[in-house]
Scaffold this motif. Structure first.
Motif: not given
Length: 153
Positions: A73-76, A78, A100
């Motif tokens: 997920a994009p939230s995974d 950084t 990322y």
């Protein structure tokens, strides 16, 4: 040196520069996933070129899924910043990579990673196994991989 990057679309016209997203995925032992595309020699982070209108972040998620079948997920992810190096497989081209960091993969998940799409081979590389020329026991790394892995403990 890294530049911070917003969640905005990738620049369209930057002559001589290839824009990509790259994802650093490590296993519990600290080894980092590297992939090699068919017809190339250098191993690199999973990722790829954003399509028109895609953000670096969306491209990172989609490309990892296409190349490794890992669902992130994009939230995974950084954002580690925008890195500029030479391109590994395109002679005379520069690379602008939004890098990322992904989650540390559990051993069973890491063991289950397989190659898909245009990826021919994968390797789990320990940063300590990379020599001064960017080689490791299984092959040669792309300049971006060498730069990022040298910063890892």
């Amino acid at each position: 040196m890294s530049e911070s990057i917003p969640f905005s679309p990738v620049p369209v016209d930057e002559e001589g520069v290839i824009h990509v997203s790259a994802v650093v995925l490590a296993d519990g032992a600290g080894r980092v996933l590297q992939v090699r595309k068919a017809g190339t020699e250098a191993f690199m982070f999973p990722g790829g070129k954003p399509e028109a209108g895609e953000t670096y972040l969306l491209a990172a998620v989609l490309e990892v899924a296409e190349e490794t079948a890992l669902t992130l997920a994009p939230s995974d992810l950084t954002c580690l910043g925008l890195r500029r190096t030479s391109a590994a497989n395109e002679e005379g081209q520069a690379l602008a990579a939004a890098v990322y960091a992904g989650p540390v993969l559990a051993d069973d998940v890491a063991a289950g990673v397989t190659v898909h799409d245009e990826i021919e081979e994968l390797a789990w590389v320990s940063p300590s196994d990379v020599d001064e020329e960017g080689s490791f026991p299984g092959g040669r790394l792309a300049p971006l991989s060498v730069e990022v892995l040298r910063e890892r403990p």
